[in-house]
Design an enzyme around this catalytic site. Sequence first.
Site, mmCIF file in Angstrom:
data_model
loop_
_atom_site.group_PDB
_atom_site.id
_atom_site.type_symbol
_atom_site.label_atom_id
_atom_site.label_comp_id
_atom_site.label_asym_id
_atom_site.label_seq_id
_atom_site.Cartn_x
_atom_site.Cartn_y
_atom_site.Cartn_z
ATOM 1 N N LEU A 16 13.794 46.533 63.271
ATOM 2 C CA LEU A 16 12.359 46.588 63.614
ATOM 3 C C LEU A 16 11.995 47.900 64.309
ATOM 4 C CD1 LEU A 16 9.548 45.231 64.226
ATOM 5 C CD2 LEU A 16 10.594 44.429 66.352
ATOM 6 N N VAL A 17 12.707 48.231 65.377
ATOM 7 C CA VAL A 17 12.333 49.384 66.199
ATOM 8 C C VAL A 17 12.738 50.694 65.512
ATOM 9 C CG1 VAL A 17 12.509 50.430 68.486
ATOM 10 C CG2 VAL A 17 12.645 47.940 68.265
ATOM 11 N N GLY A 18 13.951 50.707 64.936
ATOM 12 C CA GLY A 18 14.435 51.923 64.272
ATOM 13 C C GLY A 18 13.562 52.299 63.085
ATOM 14 N N TYR A 141 22.972 38.024 76.213
ATOM 15 C CA TYR A 141 22.252 39.230 75.776
ATOM 16 C C TYR A 141 21.834 40.060 76.995
ATOM 17 C CZ TYR A 141 18.419 41.785 73.405
ATOM 18 O OH TYR A 141 17.568 42.744 72.896
ATOM 19 N N THR A 169 9.215 45.224 76.188
ATOM 20 C CA THR A 169 8.834 43.810 76.124
ATOM 21 C C THR A 169 9.063 43.324 74.688
ATOM 22 O OG1 THR A 169 6.582 44.546 75.753
ATOM 23 C CG2 THR A 169 7.155 43.934 77.999
ATOM 24 N N ASN A 170 8.685 42.113 74.413
ATOM 25 C CA ASN A 170 8.888 41.473 73.104
ATOM 26 C C ASN A 170 8.140 42.267 72.013
ATOM 27 O OD1 ASN A 170 8.929 39.486 70.995
ATOM 28 N ND2 ASN A 170 9.258 37.909 72.545
ATOM 29 N N HIS A 184 12.290 36.389 66.545
ATOM 30 C CA HIS A 184 11.410 36.220 67.698
ATOM 31 C C HIS A 184 10.174 35.401 67.311
ATOM 32 C CE1 HIS A 184 13.785 39.707 69.149
ATOM 33 N NE2 HIS A 184 13.636 39.091 70.301
ATOM 34 N N ARG A 213 3.739 36.073 77.358
ATOM 35 C CA ARG A 213 4.523 37.243 76.948
ATOM 36 C C ARG A 213 3.622 38.471 76.891
ATOM 37 N NH1 ARG A 213 7.796 34.038 77.919
ATOM 38 N NH2 ARG A 213 9.513 33.216 76.681
HETATM 39 P P1 NAP Z 1 16.971 44.450 64.636
HETATM 40 O O1 NAP Z 1 15.706 44.494 63.861
HETATM 41 O O2 NAP Z 1 17.742 43.174 64.645
HETATM 42 O O3 NAP Z 1 17.919 45.623 64.132
HETATM 43 C C1 NAP Z 1 19.213 45.749 64.624
HETATM 44 C C2 NAP Z 1 19.803 47.030 64.118
HETATM 45 O O4 NAP Z 1 21.114 47.149 64.680
HETATM 46 C C3 NAP Z 1 19.966 47.084 62.591
HETATM 47 O O5 NAP Z 1 19.684 48.387 62.142
HETATM 48 C C4 NAP Z 1 21.437 46.756 62.388
HETATM 49 O O6 NAP Z 1 21.987 47.353 61.218
HETATM 50 C C5 NAP Z 1 22.038 47.416 63.629
HETATM 51 N N1 NAP Z 1 23.340 46.841 63.956
HETATM 52 C C6 NAP Z 1 23.608 45.562 64.336
HETATM 53 N N2 NAP Z 1 24.937 45.410 64.502
HETATM 54 C C7 NAP Z 1 25.515 46.608 64.232
HETATM 55 C C8 NAP Z 1 26.847 47.085 64.204
HETATM 56 N N3 NAP Z 1 27.879 46.296 64.491
HETATM 57 N N4 NAP Z 1 27.060 48.378 63.867
HETATM 58 C C9 NAP Z 1 26.036 49.192 63.564
HETATM 59 N N5 NAP Z 1 24.750 48.809 63.562
HETATM 60 C C10 NAP Z 1 24.496 47.530 63.888
HETATM 61 O O7 NAP Z 1 16.715 44.830 66.150
HETATM 62 P P2 NAP Z 1 15.430 45.504 66.811
HETATM 63 O O8 NAP Z 1 14.485 44.394 67.147
HETATM 64 O O9 NAP Z 1 14.972 46.657 66.013
HETATM 65 O O10 NAP Z 1 16.038 45.991 68.202
HETATM 66 C C11 NAP Z 1 16.432 47.342 68.389
HETATM 67 C C12 NAP Z 1 16.800 47.553 69.837
HETATM 68 O O11 NAP Z 1 15.688 47.255 70.662
HETATM 69 C C13 NAP Z 1 17.936 46.646 70.303
HETATM 70 O O12 NAP Z 1 18.788 47.359 71.166
HETATM 71 C C14 NAP Z 1 17.204 45.545 71.040
HETATM 72 O O13 NAP Z 1 18.023 44.952 72.007
HETATM 73 C C15 NAP Z 1 16.044 46.295 71.637
HETATM 74 N N6 NAP Z 1 14.882 45.446 71.939
HETATM 75 C C16 NAP Z 1 14.274 44.722 70.943
HETATM 76 C C17 NAP Z 1 13.202 43.907 71.265
HETATM 77 C C18 NAP Z 1 12.501 43.052 70.232
HETATM 78 O O14 NAP Z 1 11.600 42.290 70.615
HETATM 79 N N7 NAP Z 1 12.844 43.142 68.959
HETATM 80 C C19 NAP Z 1 12.724 43.861 72.574
HETATM 81 C C20 NAP Z 1 13.377 44.619 73.553
HETATM 82 C C21 NAP Z 1 14.453 45.412 73.220
HETATM 83 P P3 NAP Z 1 21.978 46.569 59.802
HETATM 84 O O15 NAP Z 1 20.550 46.517 59.344
HETATM 85 O O16 NAP Z 1 22.825 47.413 58.928
HETATM 86 O O17 NAP Z 1 22.545 45.211 60.088
HETATM 87 O O1 GFB Z 2 10.354 35.742 70.961
HETATM 88 P P1 GFB Z 2 11.031 34.545 71.482
HETATM 89 O O2 GFB Z 2 11.907 33.794 70.559
HETATM 90 O O3 GFB Z 2 11.928 34.858 72.716
HETATM 91 O O4 GFB Z 2 9.849 33.569 72.013
HETATM 92 P P2 GFB Z 2 11.613 35.158 74.251
HETATM 93 C C1 GFB Z 2 10.166 32.295 72.485
HETATM 94 C C2 GFB Z 2 8.914 31.557 72.944
HETATM 95 O O5 GFB Z 2 8.066 31.293 71.827
HETATM 96 C C3 GFB Z 2 9.290 30.193 73.519
HETATM 97 C C4 GFB Z 2 8.012 29.886 71.584
HETATM 98 O O6 GFB Z 2 8.314 29.800 74.469
HETATM 99 C C5 GFB Z 2 9.258 29.320 72.271
HETATM 100 O O7 GFB Z 2 9.110 27.946 72.580
HETATM 101 N N1 GFB Z 2 7.941 29.647 70.129
HETATM 102 C C6 GFB Z 2 6.997 28.912 69.489
HETATM 103 C C7 GFB Z 2 8.788 30.131 69.194
HETATM 104 N N2 GFB Z 2 7.231 28.869 68.176
HETATM 105 C C8 GFB Z 2 8.338 29.647 67.948
HETATM 106 C C9 GFB Z 2 9.044 30.017 66.768
HETATM 107 O O8 GFB Z 2 8.733 29.639 65.643
HETATM 108 N N3 GFB Z 2 10.115 30.854 66.935
HETATM 109 C C10 GFB Z 2 10.507 31.309 68.165
HETATM 110 N N4 GFB Z 2 11.544 32.151 68.239
HETATM 111 N N5 GFB Z 2 9.859 30.933 69.301
HETATM 112 C C11 GFB Z 2 13.512 36.821 73.908
HETATM 113 C C12 GFB Z 2 14.916 36.877 74.413
HETATM 114 O O9 GFB Z 2 12.922 35.871 74.666
HETATM 115 O O10 GFB Z 2 12.810 38.020 74.110
HETATM 116 C C13 GFB Z 2 15.608 38.017 73.854
HETATM 117 O O11 GFB Z 2 15.570 35.652 74.104
HETATM 118 C C14 GFB Z 2 14.789 39.298 73.870
HETATM 119 O O12 GFB Z 2 16.783 38.167 74.592
HETATM 120 C C15 GFB Z 2 13.337 39.110 73.477
HETATM 121 O O13 GFB Z 2 14.841 39.867 75.154
HETATM 122 C C16 GFB Z 2 12.484 40.309 73.735
HETATM 123 O O14 GFB Z 2 10.439 36.062 74.434
HETATM 124 O O15 GFB Z 2 11.596 33.885 75.002
#
Ligand code: NAP
Ligand code: GFB
Length: 319
Positions: A16-18, A141, A169-170, A184, A213
Amino acid sequence: MDNNNKTILVTGSTGLVGSAIKYVVENGDSYTNEKWIFVSSKDADLCDKSQAKELFEKYQPTHVIHLAAVVGGLFHNLGYSTDIFRKNVVINDNVLGCCHTFDVKKVVSCLSTCVFPDTIKYPFDETMIHNGPPHDSNFGYAYAKRMIDVLNKAFHQTYGHLFTAVISTNAFGPNDNFSVKDGHVLPGLIHKTYMAKCQNTDLIIYGTGKPLRQFIYSRDLATLIIWALREYKEMEPIILSAGEEDETSIMEAARVIIKHMQFHGKVNYDTSRSDGQFRKTASNAKLRRYLPNFKFTPFDEAIRETCDWFVKNYENARK
Ligand code: NAP
Ligand code: GFB
């Protein structure tokens, strides 16, 4: 602007982020002295030290944006804490270890607001990361992410390196993981609303819908991470978040998704499912001191773009 040539390696760039960083760079936010290299697990399994080393040998990066991680929503975190903790600790140690060995000038890693303790006063700020245990729903995590901050401090203290981190944040947007089981909340709800509309069934929202959130659009996050790589000089982390006033309930977020997906069916709440952490309100005061005029994409507009992307890319989207 720093005129030295930079080779910027982005780990986790298919996620997602990359992919948002790639989008922003390819749509104009690139300097002529920057060479961007986007890699994923296909280029190297970063759990494997020798593959990580080969990757750094091949590209010789001067700068690294480190995103690769095992990532998931609340229900993924509840089910796989061992795997999430162990793999993320190893990936981070391998990547930051290579950054040290290959004399990388600057690293920006990505933490999450779930690293903060569960029971402290709101809003969180950057000084509070280690002030108590994280919420139990994502301790694996969160502790793995906290260790990035520990490594950054250690490398700075021992070698003077500028390895820093942003705290997001999320996040949500195009190329998210739309898996209902592992993703998420926003991509999960977009997927579920789409299915409910196609199959003429009820939409089930997990939990009570009351948790709060601060969501961030992945393209805003990408712009801010690129800024941090170029301009942010502190080793201490910085929270990248919209303001506290933009905190949204899950119920309200679902309403916006339902509107954009034009779903007219019935909505139910499955309160047997976990709510997770009730809130994790973060302060963006530090970010605002650096970038007082940065404009976040309005939530409604970002959700519309994400819903449109999902419908258009349904066949190939991660789900
Ligand atoms: P994502 O969509 O799940 O993507 C994860 C990426 O990591 C993919 O490119 C995946 O490569 C790569 N990866 C996973 N395991 C690997 C391994 N063993 N070796 C090399 N590459 C690997 O995650 P994202 O949401 O973009 O998150 C990116 C960063 O932002 C993470 O550090 C996450 O903790 C942080 N972050 C995300 C959120 C959020 O809400 N999504 C919020 C806060 C922080 P493949 O595609 O090849 O599997
Ligand atoms: O994004 P999320 O899965 O994680 O959101 P967090 C969870 C919240 O959304 C809870 C509600 O209050 C769930 O009950 N929810 C409602 C749902 N419907 C759904 C659904 O269909 N799917 C999901 N997934 N939730 C994450 C952390 O926390 O935040 C990770 O667990 C990471 O570590 C990420 O840091 C940014 O916001 O709770």
